[in-house]
Design a protein around this motif. Structure first.
Motif, PDB file in Angstrom:
ATOM      1  N   LEU A  84       0.826  -1.217   0.000  1.00 22.47           N
ATOM      2  CA  LEU A  84       0.000   0.000   0.000  1.00 22.47           C
ATOM      3  C   LEU A  84       0.858   1.264   0.000  1.00 22.47           C
ATOM      4  CD1 LEU A  84      -2.799  -1.148   2.461  1.00 22.47           C
ATOM      5  CD2 LEU A  84      -2.940  -0.952  -0.039  1.00 22.47           C
ATOM      6  N   LEU A  85       1.947   1.249   0.755  1.00 23.73           N
ATOM      7  CA  LEU A  85       2.837   2.415   0.785  1.00 23.73           C
ATOM      8  C   LEU A  85       3.522   2.629  -0.569  1.00 23.73           C
ATOM      9  CD1 LEU A  85       4.443   2.102   4.326  1.00 23.73           C
ATOM     10  CD2 LEU A  85       2.797   3.807   3.542  1.00 23.73           C
ATOM     11  N   PHE A  86       3.901   1.555  -1.235  1.00 25.60           N
ATOM     12  CA  PHE A  86       4.535   1.697  -2.548  1.00 25.60           C
ATOM     13  C   PHE A  86       3.531   2.170  -3.599  1.00 25.60           C
ATOM     14  CE2 PHE A  86       7.856  -1.669  -1.216  1.00 25.60           C
ATOM     15  CZ  PHE A  86       8.636  -0.684  -0.623  1.00 25.60           C
ATOM     16  N   ILE A  87       2.286   1.710  -3.503  1.00 28.41           N
ATOM     17  CA  ILE A  87       1.252   2.205  -4.421  1.00 28.41           C
ATOM     18  C   ILE A  87       1.017   3.696  -4.180  1.00 28.41           C
ATOM     19  CG2 ILE A  87      -1.216   2.098  -4.972  1.00 28.41           C
ATOM     20  CD1 ILE A  87      -0.992  -0.968  -4.500  1.00 28.41           C
ATOM     21  N   LEU A 110       2.032   9.412  -5.922  1.00 31.91           N
ATOM     22  CA  LEU A 110       2.578  10.745  -5.659  1.00 31.91           C
ATOM     23  C   LEU A 110       3.547  11.217  -6.742  1.00 31.91           C
ATOM     24  CD1 LEU A 110       3.234  10.633  -1.818  1.00 31.91           C
ATOM     25  CD2 LEU A 110       1.415  11.854  -3.031  1.00 31.91           C
ATOM     26  N   GLN A 111       3.916  10.343  -7.641  1.00 28.39           N
ATOM     27  CA  GLN A 111       4.893  10.689  -8.671  1.00 28.39           C
ATOM     28  C   GLN A 111       4.293  11.461  -9.844  1.00 28.39           C
ATOM     29  OE1 GLN A 111       8.140  10.149  -7.977  1.00 28.39           O
ATOM     30  NE2 GLN A 111       7.282   9.386  -6.068  1.00 28.39           N
ATOM     31  N   TYR A 112       2.989  11.696  -9.827  1.00 27.70           N
ATOM     32  CA  TYR A 112       2.348  12.357 -10.970  1.00 27.70           C
ATOM     33  C   TYR A 112       2.934  13.729 -11.263  1.00 27.70           C
ATOM     34  CZ  TYR A 112      -0.308  15.353  -7.818  1.00 27.70           C
ATOM     35  OH  TYR A 112      -0.660  16.270  -6.879  1.00 27.70           O
ATOM     36  N   ASN A 113       3.439  14.428 -10.263  1.00 27.03           N
ATOM     37  CA  ASN A 113       4.017  15.758 -10.503  1.00 27.03           C
ATOM     38  C   ASN A 113       5.540  15.748 -10.469  1.00 27.03           C
ATOM     39  OD1 ASN A 113       4.432  15.426  -7.791  1.00 27.03           O
ATOM     40  ND2 ASN A 113       3.710  17.448  -7.195  1.00 27.03           N
ATOM     41  N   ASP A 114       6.119  14.570 -10.481  1.00 26.53           N
ATOM     42  CA  ASP A 114       7.570  14.432 -10.465  1.00 26.53           C
ATOM     43  C   ASP A 114       8.113  14.734 -11.870  1.00 26.53           C
ATOM     44  OD1 ASP A 114       9.699  13.404  -8.551  1.00 26.53           O
ATOM     45  OD2 ASP A 114      10.157  12.228 -10.343  1.00 26.53           O
ATOM     46  N   TYR A 129       8.234   1.999  -8.154  1.00 23.32           N
ATOM     47  CA  TYR A 129       7.426   1.748  -6.956  1.00 23.32           C
ATOM     48  C   TYR A 129       6.406   0.634  -7.184  1.00 23.32           C
ATOM     49  CZ  TYR A 129       9.340   5.656  -4.341  1.00 23.32           C
ATOM     50  OH  TYR A 129      10.185   6.492  -3.657  1.00 23.32           O
ATOM     51  N   LEU A 130       5.830   0.576  -8.372  1.00 22.96           N
ATOM     52  CA  LEU A 130       4.834  -0.464  -8.633  1.00 22.96           C
ATOM     53  C   LEU A 130       5.467  -1.851  -8.703  1.00 22.96           C
ATOM     54  CD1 LEU A 130       2.374   1.263 -11.111  1.00 22.96           C
ATOM     55  CD2 LEU A 130       2.130   0.894  -8.644  1.00 22.96           C
ATOM     56  N   PHE A 143       5.420  -7.152  -6.016  1.00 28.20           N
ATOM     57  CA  PHE A 143       6.036  -8.302  -5.364  1.00 28.20           C
ATOM     58  C   PHE A 143       5.682  -8.402  -3.888  1.00 28.20           C
ATOM     59  CE2 PHE A 143       8.306  -8.309  -9.334  1.00 28.20           C
ATOM     60  CZ  PHE A 143       8.127  -9.642  -9.674  1.00 28.20           C
ATOM     61  N   CYS A 144       5.414  -7.287  -3.251  1.00 34.87           N
ATOM     62  CA  CYS A 144       4.897  -7.341  -1.875  1.00 34.87           C
ATOM     63  C   CYS A 144       3.504  -7.963  -1.874  1.00 34.87           C
ATOM     64  CB  CYS A 144       4.858  -5.947  -1.256  1.00 34.87           C
ATOM     65  SG  CYS A 144       6.483  -5.311  -0.823  1.00 34.87           S
ATOM     66  N   PHE A 145       2.689  -7.595  -2.861  1.00 34.03           N
ATOM     67  CA  PHE A 145       1.349  -8.168  -2.964  1.00 34.03           C
ATOM     68  C   PHE A 145       1.420  -9.666  -3.264  1.00 34.03           C
ATOM     69  CE2 PHE A 145      -2.558  -9.069  -5.463  1.00 34.03           C
ATOM     70  CZ  PHE A 145      -3.470  -8.883  -4.435  1.00 34.03           C
ATOM     71  N   GLN A 146       2.322 -10.052  -4.135  1.00 38.90           N
ATOM     72  CA  GLN A 146       2.482 -11.476  -4.447  1.00 38.90           C
ATOM     73  C   GLN A 146       2.926 -12.259  -3.214  1.00 38.90           C
ATOM     74  OE1 GLN A 146       1.483 -12.960  -7.338  1.00 38.90           O
ATOM     75  NE2 GLN A 146       0.711 -10.888  -7.674  1.00 38.90           N
TER      76      GLN A 146
END
Length: 128
Positions: free
Chosen positions: A10-13, A18-22, A32-33, A38-41
């Motif tokens: 969840l934190l990586f998602i 938050l990267q949309y304005n990077d 990040y995804l 892999f955390c989800f897996q």
């Protein structure tokens, strides 16, 4: 470990969102995804040891680049006296942006390494 991975996912998602304005979201959203996936897996009980190692390797190479780059972490520490990197969310100085990016990669490396080590202890036959 399941709760740890769910929280990390969840934190990586959230970090990817938050990267949309990077300045370079096309790099950081997939970074990040990848970690989130892999955390989800891991949370679902599926393990991909070689993918963990590939992610750790790629993240470590990129982190090393950001560490030694002319506007990277060393520059931030020595030439800018470790200036506060959280003073504003808009990084207007390249050494702040690269130091933050280095921190993100370090977190990703740590999480994937924890998963990989945990995986090796749980399922030694899967890591070969």
């Amino acid at each position: 470990m399941k709760i740890f991975n769910l929280i990390a996912c969840l934190l990586f998602i959230f970090s990817a969102a938050l990267q949309y304005n990077d300045p370079d979201p096309y790099i950081w959203v997939p970074i990040y995804l990848y970690g989130a996936w892999f955390c989800f897996q891991y949370f679902k009980g599926k393990y991909f040891p070689k993918a963990y190692l590939a992610g750790i390797l790629v993240y470590a190479v990129y982190a090393a680049f950001l560490f030694f780059d002319k506007t990277g972490v060393i520059n931030w520490y020595h030439d800018h006296q470790a200036e506060n990197i959280v003073q504003s969310m808009k990084a207007t100085k390249p050494w702040i942006e690269e130091t933050r990016e280095f921190g993100g990669l370090l977190i990703l490396i740590i999480v994937l390494a924890i998963d990989y080590i945990s995986l090796r202890r749980k399922k030694p036959a899967l890591t070969k």
